[in-house]
Design an enzyme around this catalytic site. Sequence first.
Site, PDB file in Angstrom:
ATOM      1  CB  CYS A  10     -42.199  -8.254  35.331  1.00  0.00           C
ATOM      2  SG  CYS A  10     -40.936  -8.003  34.063  1.00  0.00           S
ATOM      3  CB  SER A  65     -38.907  -7.599  27.102  1.00  0.00           C
ATOM      4  OG  SER A  65     -38.339  -6.310  27.145  1.00  0.00           O
TER       5      SER A  65
HETATM    6  N1  LIG Z   1     -33.854  -5.386  29.693  1.00  0.00           N
HETATM    7  C1  LIG Z   1     -34.662  -6.381  30.353  1.00  0.00           C
HETATM    8  C2  LIG Z   1     -35.130  -5.807  31.683  1.00  0.00           C
HETATM    9  C3  LIG Z   1     -35.874  -6.857  32.512  1.00  0.00           C
HETATM   10  C4  LIG Z   1     -36.040  -6.424  33.973  1.00  0.00           C
HETATM   11  O1  LIG Z   1     -35.473  -5.432  34.442  1.00  0.00           O
HETATM   12  N2  LIG Z   1     -36.832  -7.226  34.709  1.00  0.00           N
HETATM   13  C5  LIG Z   1     -37.021  -6.949  36.113  1.00  0.00           C
HETATM   14  C6  LIG Z   1     -38.450  -7.267  36.550  1.00  0.00           C
HETATM   15  S1  LIG Z   1     -39.585  -6.138  35.880  1.00  0.00           S
HETATM   16  C7  LIG Z   1     -36.135  -7.878  36.921  1.00  0.00           C
HETATM   17  O2  LIG Z   1     -36.083  -9.055  36.651  1.00  0.00           O
HETATM   18  N3  LIG Z   1     -35.445  -7.318  37.925  1.00  0.00           N
HETATM   19  C8  LIG Z   1     -34.615  -8.074  38.795  1.00  0.00           C
HETATM   20  C9  LIG Z   1     -33.177  -7.676  38.672  1.00  0.00           C
HETATM   21  O3  LIG Z   1     -32.834  -6.803  37.860  1.00  0.00           O
HETATM   22  O4  LIG Z   1     -32.381  -8.263  39.413  1.00  0.00           O
HETATM   23  C10 LIG Z   1     -35.829  -6.773  29.443  1.00  0.00           C
HETATM   24  O5  LIG Z   1     -36.225  -5.965  28.591  1.00  0.00           O
HETATM   25  O6  LIG Z   1     -36.293  -7.913  29.547  1.00  0.00           O
END
Ligand SMILES: N[C@@H](CCC(=O)N[C@@H](CS)C(=O)NCC(=O)O)C(=O)O
Length: 223
Positions: A10, A65
């Site tokens: 991730c 994040s």
């Molecule tokens: N805006 C979030 C994005 C986090 C994100 O998209 N994480 C992904 C993994 S890289 C995730 O958990 N995806 C699963 C989903 O969206 O259901 C951040 O900056 O933390």
Amino acid sequence: MWRLYQHPLCPFSRKVRLVLAEKGIEHELVRENPWDQRDEFLDMNPAGQTPVMENEASGLVLVDSVAICEYFEETVETAPLLGWSSAVRAEIRRLVAWFDLKFYAEVGVLLLQEKMIKRVVERGPPDGQAIRRCTRAMEQHMDYLEWLLDTRRWLSGQSLGLADLAAAAHLSVADYLDGIDWHGHDAVRQWYSAVKSRPSFRPLLADRMEKLPPASHYDKLDF
Ligand SMILES: N[C@@H](CCC(=O)N[C@@H](CS)C(=O)NCC(=O)O)C(=O)O
């Protein structure tokens, strides 16, 4: 002690890991597969996304994040990563958003879907068209980075900042999945090699996703 709920591929988790390491914040890693949608994880983050940070002693939970990185930038003085002026901070935030939103949407999420989720979770073949779309977008991002680094030592100016860590975190996942053609991108290669050589980056280079080995050059400083 802090706990970071994260997934090894991730890019958002990787960005947070780099910030924590640069700032010397002790933490424990907890492996989380977002696709499992565990009840305990959804209780902390109803969006079901990694990364999430939890402070064992105070019970404080930090989600997203950008929010996590800014929390530590505000509360820990060591290794400031957001710049010394409003103009620099604005440029750093622009570039972080570029990678978190644009790069991830055009390249990162497609590579993860086609080369990781399909192989490890869904056990299906990748979609050639999606891979080609992603390769074209990657080439444009590499050209843009090359252009930026023509006049800058680091992405947001003369010293390493959050933009470098965000960009390197996203590129490192694409590179793990063999999604980067480094030929003709010497400035980007030199910059990435400098970020890769930092002690904060070493744990990322050692990390492996089960059943999915990285590209052969992935952990080499001279690639
Ligand atoms: N805006 C979030 C994005 C986090 C994100 O998209 N994480 C992904 C993994 S890289 C995730 O958990 N995806 C699963 C989903 O969206 O259901 C951040 O900056 O933390």
